[in-house]
Structure formats: C-alpha cells, structure tokens
Design a protein around this motif. Sequence first.
Motif, short mmCIF file in Angstrom:
data_model
loop_
_atom_site.label_atom_id
_atom_site.label_comp_id
_atom_site.label_asym_id
_atom_site.label_seq_id
_atom_site.Cartn_x
_atom_site.Cartn_y
_atom_site.Cartn_z
N LEU A 160 0.81 -1.22 0.00
CA LEU A 160 0.00 0.00 0.00
C LEU A 160 0.85 1.27 0.00
N ARG A 163 0.49 3.53 -2.98
CA ARG A 163 -0.59 4.50 -3.12
C ARG A 163 -0.03 5.92 -3.08
N TYR A 168 1.51 11.62 -6.72
CA TYR A 168 2.09 12.86 -7.24
C TYR A 168 3.15 12.54 -8.30
N TYR A 174 -0.57 16.55 -8.49
CA TYR A 174 -1.50 15.43 -8.32
C TYR A 174 -1.71 14.71 -9.65
N PRO A 176 -4.19 12.62 -11.60
CA PRO A 176 -5.59 12.19 -11.58
C PRO A 176 -5.77 10.80 -12.18
N LEU A 177 -4.79 10.37 -12.96
CA LEU A 177 -4.93 9.11 -13.68
C LEU A 177 -3.78 8.20 -13.27
N LYS A 178 -4.11 7.07 -12.66
CA LYS A 178 -3.06 6.17 -12.19
C LYS A 178 -2.21 5.67 -13.35
N SER A 179 -2.84 5.50 -14.52
CA SER A 179 -2.10 4.98 -15.67
C SER A 179 -1.47 6.10 -16.49
N PRO A 206 -4.49 0.07 -10.87
CA PRO A 206 -5.66 -0.70 -10.43
C PRO A 206 -6.36 -1.43 -11.59
#
Lengths: 380, 292
Positions: A160, A163, A168, A174, A176-179, A206
């Motif tokens: 974890l 995460r 960042y 930040y 906004p898109l994990k990929s 994810p």
Amino acid sequence: MGHHLDALVDAAATGDGVSLDGLSVVHDDAGFRLETPDSTLSGLTEDGLREALEDADADDYATNWYFWTEVVGEASPQRRAFLRWVEGAPVDAGDDGDGESNSAPVPERYDALRDGVSREWGQLLVTVTVGDHGERSYELRHADEADADRDALDPYREPLAARQLATYDEKGRYRPLKSGNNLAGGWVFPDLDGRDLVETVETFYPASVPNWYRERRGELDVTHWEDAIGRQTGMYSVVKTWNRGDGHEHVDWVAEACCDDSQCVKRREWEYDDDTDLDVDGGDGAFPCREPCSVVIAASRKWTRLEGEETQTYEFELTPSEKQQVEDIIDAVADDRTDDIREADVYEGANRYRARFLRAKLFDDEGNLGGVPTDAPDGE
Amino acid sequence: MQALVIVAHGSHLNPDSSAPTYDHADTVREVGAFDEVRTGFWKEEPSIREVLRTVEADEVYVVPLFISEGYFTEQVIPRELRLNGWDVADWDSDGLSASHVTLTATDVPEKTIHYCGPVGTHAAMTDVLVRRAETVTGDPNVGEGFGLAVVGHGTERNENSAKAIEYHADRIREMDRFDEVQALYMDEEPEVDDVTDYFDSEDVVVVPLFIADGFHTQEDIPEDMGLTDDYRTGYDVPAEVDGHRIWYAGAVGTEGLMADVVLERAADAGADIGDALEVVRERTRKTPQEAN
C-alpha cells in the motif's frame, strides 16, 4: 531442504500424479515414473524417486512444481497467470510462454531466473529472481531506473506504500490518472513475494492485472465510445450530443489528446463503436484500456460544449515567426515541456520572455489577441 | 471469504477527496474483519465499473462512502457495478432508511454482492459527528456550554441531503449533551453564513456533514462563516466571530470513527465482523479517555 520433495512425492502418489512445465511424475503398479524433457525413469521406488529428483536439473523441476503448486496455487488464476508471465513461463494450458517466444525448459528458465528476469508493466519494472530452493523474490521499481543502484532508491516493503508513490508526479503535481505516463521514480520494493507483488502492481495500476487476464482469455469486455457515452447520465449525458452521425473525427482527436502512449500507459482497445475503428493507434501498452475513462469523459463534456460553437473569422496580422511561435507554445504545453525550457533560452518560441514579449506586443488591455474582441459585437 | 468494497466519489483535481476513503479502508483492513478490503471511485481508479473484478472473495459487501441517498447511490453506483435486477424500490427507503440489498453483478457472476446504503444516513453516523466535536475541541466530554451545528449542502440538488442533516441534528439534540444543536445549510435557510445568529452559546462546534475536505469545506464554509477573509491564509480553531468561539471541524468524513459506520453498514448486510466495531471505536479515538 526436502519439504518440496515430500510434497511432490505425496502428490505423485495420489490421483493423477504431478504434471507441470515438462515435469511428470505418476505412480502405477511398477512404481513411480519420472519424466522430464531430458529423461524418463520408470519403476522407481520412493527412495529412487527422491534420489532422481535431487539431480540438479530434476531438482529445478521439483522446486518449480512446488512453487507453482504449493506457494502460488490456484486460488487466484489471474495472480498466478501474471506471475508466470513475469518469468516467461507458459501462462495458460497450451500456451508456450509469452506468445513472443517459445518458453524455455525449466533448467534454462532457472539459469535466467538466477540472474533475474525483468518485465515492464506500464512504467513499472518487475525483476524476478529464484533462490536455492525455488523460492521467487520480486523487485519492483520505475522502468526508467532499470540501471539505478538499488541503494540509491528509497526502499519500501508494504504494497500500500505504492498509493502515496502514485499520487504525485515528479514535480509534486497530483496525478488524476493512475495509468498516466508520469509516474515518479526514486523508490524500490526490493523483495516482494508473489502476492505482495501483485498487490503492489495493482495499487500502481488498479485492475490492470484482471483486465490483462481477461484479455488473454479472450474475455475482455470492451465498451466502445458510443456505448460508454450512451450510458452517461446527469452532467455527463451531454456528451451524447457530440456525436452527430457524421464521422468520428472528434473521437480521434480525443484519443490522440488523451490516450496516446505518451499520456497513458494503457493500450486503448475501445474504438468508436463495434464496427468502426478510430484512425488513431491504440498504443503498445502491456495491459488494455477497456473503455473511455472518467478523465476522457470529463474532458469530452468540456469539448462537447466547446465544439458546439461556430467558427468565426478574426482578422489580425502575425509575422511568420509569430505564427510559428504560437505553434511552439501550443506544442510545449501539449507535450508538457514548459518547465524544461530554460529561462534565458530565447531561441525557444515557448520561452517565458518570448511569450511575454508576444503578449506585450499583441494583446490589448483586455487581453485580446491582435486587439480583436473574442465575441462578435452585439447585433452581428 | 468476504470482501469489503468502499466506493466513493474521488476527484480529478484534489487528492484530499479520496484520502478519507483510503484511511477508513486501512482502518478496516488493520482489524482484519474482512479477507480483502478494496476501494473504487467514480473519478479515480479502480473505477466503480472495474472494482468488483479486483476482488477475490465470493461474498462482497459494497458500502458507498456518500452522505445521502440519491443520484449516486440509486443510479450511478448500481449501474457502474452492473448490479443485476437493481431496483431502488428494493431498498424500501424513506430517504434515510436504505440498508442493503443482495444481488449479483454481471461483471462477476459467481459472486454475491451485498449493496449497502450510504454511510451518511446510518444511525452510527451521529456518533461520528459527536466524535468529531470531541476531536476538534480536544475534549472527550465536550457538550456543556457548547452549541453544535451540523452543516449540509441543502436541498438544491437532493432533498435527501437535508433529511440526513436533520436526522443527525435531531439525534444529537436528543442526547441532551450539547446546550444547543442546529442544522445549517450552504444554499438555504438557516444558512451557515449566519451561524452566530442561531446560537446563544459562546462556544459553537461546526461540523460539515461531508465525506471529504474540498472546495466546500475548506474554502466556502470558512469564508462564509467569517473565520477568514481568504481561505488560503487559514483560520484559527477556535476562531472568534461576533463574540462566539467557532470550533470549525472540517469534513466529518475525515474522522477516524467513520470506519465504524462502514463496518456497521456491512454488518447490517450480514458481514461477519466479530469484535471489529469495538476495536475500531477505541483505535480511532484521538482524545484522552477520562481516568476513572
């Protein structure tokens, strides 16, 4: 040492015996029959079987069986598939490795695994090594830091922790898109077991493993643009009005803007609709994108409104270099290069002083380019 | 095997939006009541669309981290989860009483999905509001001499939103713990702007019934109440306004005890959570317990 042999002998003596990655051990009236691609021994007693399995190559087969059967198991088919893909083992029955090359026999695979076998997954680099008893250790780091000294990276052990690392970008903005193709580096998970590796990978990206797994099995549920926007309600239902039955150029632009490999590490599998592919390539990502994401939908809502406007003719003059500079500025923003342009590099059109000069020269007090109001005067 | 899936809104712009979701998921994970704890988001990843496929367990309890019943709990989440045969009537709710339904989902047909009502309307949420008051004042017995305001959006977008505010305000009033309790709204009367008009008590704790801190709780409400002229410069807790001391708590959803409400929702739907409720109530307490 030897508990893997105990488990293997137990398994071989019951039911259909043992069969994995070229190893087969069965028990019949004549005793045990041990088969590998290199040799076949039959009529073995239990002690004979143990002795044969302790031979170096056979031991690789035995520990390999133990790892995949007893350590990884079948509880999560997608985790097992991913871990096998990582080390280049056949993933599915009838599969010969990664589909790119034939999977090597276990002893050869082990030779490679002793040095470490690496795979990229988005911007992640997974390296798996095998220990003396077949146990796997997985290292995870940023793919751009493949050659970095491990000690120079901040070590993490808890899945974890990813995460925070994924929240960042390098500049502290930040994500906004994990990929998004902007994962920051500087960290390493030096020693994860298989379960924690998948947890960590899934924290960075994810649902990437389940979607990849479904795709391999031919079961990926792709939702194309038409269906994805068709299901939107509330503030996003307006995106439906953007399709006007006259082609899909607008969706090509969306995909080029948002889904290019330079922006997102997923491989876009969704198209305009079931019958109509977009003209833009989906990219080379290791794992698929199965429908327009929330960022695409939210941006498309804005574009739906913007694209509802009629064009107008504005008249003002630019020098050739000024036109070129406007193009340079758009390119720099679109490619996220503005921070890379040095303060005094006035040869770059998107340089800050160059942009300020252009503004000083061409904007009026209201910020209108060329002194031309954006909105047509009332009554026109 | 049973899994807990917390679904929440999330944000493309602000990491604080999903932070409480992660915090409460971590709290539940640490008590070990579920084999798996997952999170899914409308605006972040995994999307609500894909969260069920990240779950291994066959019994799945989905708890929406939302304040009230409405558009998200009734339309968006069931649609995105692909719940088979979802009908909001099955909740048989008066706008506050949705508990759970048990369905399947086409995305993961082998699993059983227990879809729960939102955290914000659960009775246990009242305790979180009170706990928030304890946390912000640093006093585990706060109440006497204090007023408490529960702040919500108002009915502009969703009438159930105001119902939840009234419900909890009434319940806190019935506790007879605070001298005064008042529901206030951002976009209707009684307005949070006039907070000091509604209280005689010198000390007033103001708790917004919001899931996460963001634009409303960090910018609008502090400025509207006059805690600060410019949210960027921050504000004192407590802050002096018109002769009152305003203890502004920020979003109640960031309070650790929210994990308790998540657990309550899952337990109401049949999850076996053992003694997790007691453990979470103690672990999430930030104020010192009174010595006996």
